[in-house]
Design a protein around this motif. Structure first.
Motif, PDB file in Angstrom:
ATOM      1  N   ILE A 134      51.507  44.793  -2.889  1.00 51.79           N
ATOM      2  CA  ILE A 134      50.544  43.744  -2.552  1.00 51.79           C
ATOM      3  C   ILE A 134      49.384  44.372  -1.786  1.00 51.79           C
ATOM      4  N   MET A 135      48.164  44.178  -2.298  1.00 58.48           N
ATOM      5  CA  MET A 135      46.952  44.760  -1.722  1.00 58.48           C
ATOM      6  C   MET A 135      46.168  43.653  -1.032  1.00 58.48           C
ATOM      7  N   VAL A 136      45.970  43.747   0.269  1.00 57.78           N
ATOM      8  CA  VAL A 136      45.431  42.618   1.032  1.00 57.78           C
ATOM      9  C   VAL A 136      44.081  42.944   1.651  1.00 57.78           C
ATOM     10  N   GLY A 137      43.142  42.018   1.455  1.00 56.25           N
ATOM     11  CA  GLY A 137      41.848  42.101   2.118  1.00 56.25           C
ATOM     12  C   GLY A 137      41.662  40.921   3.050  1.00 56.25           C
ATOM     13  N   GLY A 138      41.083  41.162   4.228  1.00 57.59           N
ATOM     14  CA  GLY A 138      40.846  40.078   5.175  1.00 57.59           C
ATOM     15  C   GLY A 138      41.061  40.529   6.605  1.00 57.59           C
ATOM     16  N   LYS A 139      40.911  39.598   7.541  1.00 60.83           N
ATOM     17  CA  LYS A 139      41.066  39.912   8.963  1.00 60.83           C
ATOM     18  C   LYS A 139      42.469  40.433   9.251  1.00 60.83           C
ATOM     19  N   GLU A 140      42.541  41.468  10.084  1.00 62.21           N
ATOM     20  CA  GLU A 140      43.840  42.086  10.366  1.00 62.21           C
ATOM     21  C   GLU A 140      44.794  41.130  11.088  1.00 62.21           C
ATOM     22  N   ASP A 141      44.277  40.312  12.006  1.00 64.29           N
ATOM     23  CA  ASP A 141      45.160  39.407  12.732  1.00 64.29           C
ATOM     24  C   ASP A 141      45.731  38.329  11.807  1.00 64.29           C
ATOM     25  N   VAL A 142      44.934  37.906  10.822  1.00 67.81           N
ATOM     26  CA  VAL A 142      45.423  36.927   9.845  1.00 67.81           C
ATOM     27  C   VAL A 142      46.471  37.588   8.948  1.00 67.81           C
ATOM     28  N   PHE A 143      46.175  38.825   8.540  1.00 68.57           N
ATOM     29  CA  PHE A 143      47.147  39.583   7.737  1.00 68.57           C
ATOM     30  C   PHE A 143      48.487  39.698   8.451  1.00 68.57           C
ATOM     31  N   LYS A 144      48.460  40.006   9.745  1.00 67.41           N
ATOM     32  CA  LYS A 144      49.702  40.176  10.509  1.00 67.41           C
ATOM     33  C   LYS A 144      50.530  38.898  10.528  1.00 67.41           C
ATOM     34  N   ARG A 145      49.864  37.760  10.561  1.00 70.47           N
ATOM     35  CA  ARG A 145      50.579  36.487  10.559  1.00 70.47           C
ATOM     36  C   ARG A 145      51.281  36.237   9.221  1.00 70.47           C
ATOM     37  N   VAL A 146      50.664  36.707   8.149  1.00 73.36           N
ATOM     38  CA  VAL A 146      51.202  36.450   6.807  1.00 73.36           C
ATOM     39  C   VAL A 146      52.132  37.562   6.328  1.00 73.36           C
ATOM     40  N   GLU A 147      52.079  38.709   6.985  1.00 73.14           N
ATOM     41  CA  GLU A 147      52.846  39.879   6.536  1.00 73.14           C
ATOM     42  C   GLU A 147      54.330  39.601   6.282  1.00 73.14           C
ATOM     43  N   PRO A 148      55.028  38.843   7.128  1.00 70.31           N
ATOM     44  CA  PRO A 148      56.444  38.574   6.842  1.00 70.31           C
ATOM     45  C   PRO A 148      56.646  37.851   5.505  1.00 70.31           C
ATOM     46  N   ILE A 149      55.704  36.984   5.156  1.00 70.64           N
ATOM     47  CA  ILE A 149      55.783  36.269   3.871  1.00 70.64           C
ATOM     48  C   ILE A 149      55.585  37.245   2.723  1.00 70.64           C
ATOM     49  N   PHE A 150      54.622  38.142   2.867  1.00 71.58           N
ATOM     50  CA  PHE A 150      54.415  39.168   1.842  1.00 71.58           C
ATOM     51  C   PHE A 150      55.685  39.995   1.637  1.00 71.58           C
ATOM     52  N   LYS A 151      56.374  40.298   2.732  1.00 71.94           N
ATOM     53  CA  LYS A 151      57.571  41.143   2.637  1.00 71.94           C
ATOM     54  C   LYS A 151      58.716  40.455   1.901  1.00 71.94           C
ATOM     55  N   ALA A 152      58.663  39.141   1.796  1.00 74.98           N
ATOM     56  CA  ALA A 152      59.676  38.417   1.018  1.00 74.98           C
ATOM     57  C   ALA A 152      59.411  38.531  -0.479  1.00 74.98           C
ATOM     58  N   MET A 153      58.197  38.943  -0.847  1.00 73.22           N
ATOM     59  CA  MET A 153      57.822  39.028  -2.261  1.00 73.22           C
ATOM     60  C   MET A 153      57.568  40.455  -2.728  1.00 73.22           C
TER      61      MET A 153
END
Length: 289
Positions: A134-153
């Motif tokens: 998964i390749m993510v663009g956007g604010k780092e703090d927003v990414f950190k909040r969503v990262e656990p969800i990404f790790k489920a996929m």
């Protein structure tokens, strides 16, 4: 976190399923309700519009076909923004252009919403097994909040940089994917013309310098005549079109990419764009005849 998921196709359905398996409170929406209801039986809540998804979610993920579909999901009559859910994070995991991602970010900010572009690679196999990159663009703090969800996929989660950079990297990936498929189909065509056994060809390609995911996963499918989509040819054509638009704007001589785009254009013109990307072999078979 309460998660919403919009778009339950070849990739979206297994990705959403993995979120359920990880224990997330999931609400789903799909234009054809049957796919959503199937996830409903697995424990998801079923919504009847993107607006409904957003109203009960903190994070909404879309996995749809192209930029116009994302735009409809967000800004349509019953779109996400109609929820007036300030603080919502919208994550677009489909593939489109870096410029589109930047425009969406600006529009969503007017509604107090955050945006990440997070396209994936790994095909239907990676989506089922939860091993996507998964390749993510956007604010780092927003990414950190969503990262656990990404790790489920996914297994390999990369925060590339500012918004749009996820899409930019995905287009680079698609260039290599397309040219790998061209090389595999041409190698197979040459081998068969020389009377070389398919299995012996696979044995060499899959263990030597030519090895790749395309060789490992798609070559056996082509050899068996299995052209069902893990990723549709029409979608790859769309991705290559975006890549070539960028290349043309920068005067980059992406000669192989231009050829691959024309080959996948041919697939769509022949009415077989709904086949998997390995269906490219059909174009070559017509040329040989």
């Amino acid at each position: 976190m309460k998660v919403g998921f919009i778009g339950l196709g070849i990739m979206g359905f297994p990705m959403a399923s993995n979120l359920l398996k990880a224990g997330y409170d999931l609400t789903v929406y799909n234009r054809t309700i049957e796919k959503a209801e199937k996830l409903g039986k697995m424990g998801a809540k079923v919504a009847h519009s993107p607006k409904e998804v957003a109203e009960v979610s903190e994070i909404v993920i879309s996995m749809v076909t192209d930029a116009p579909d994302v735009e409809e999901v967000l800004f349509g009559e019953n779109g996400v923004v109609k929820s007036n859910k300030r603080g919502l994070i919208f994550v677009d995991m489909s593939t489109n252009s870096p410029e589109f991602a930047k425009k969406v970010t600006k529009r969503l900010s007017e509604y107090g919403m955050e945006f990440l572009d997070a396209p994936v690679t790994g095909g239907d196999k990676g989506a089922r097994e939860g091993t996507l990159t998964i390749m993510v663009g956007g604010k780092e703090d927003v990414f950190k909040r969503v990262e656990p969800i990404f790790k489920a996929m996914g297994k390999n989660i990369i925060h590339v940089g500012d918004v749009g950079s996820g899409q930019a990297l995905k287009l680079c990936n698609q260039v290599v994917v397309a040219l790998n498929m061209v090389s595999v189909v041409e190698g197979l065509l040459l081998a068969r013309s020389l009377g070389i056994d398919d299995d012996k060809l696979f044995s060499v390609l899959s263990t030597g310098a030519a090895n790749s995911f395309t060789v490992q996963y798609y070559l056996p499918k082509i050899m068996k005549g299995d052209l069902n989509p893990g990723f549709k040819a029409a979608h790859l054509k769309k991705d290559l079109k975006y890549a070539m638009e960028i290349a043309n704007s920068k005067s980059l001589p992406l000669l192989g990419t231009s050829l691959a785009l024309q080959l996948y254009n041919a697939m769509v013109s022949l009415g077989i764009g709904e086949l998997g990307t390995q269906g490219l072999v059909k174009v070559y078979e017509k040329l040989v005849k």
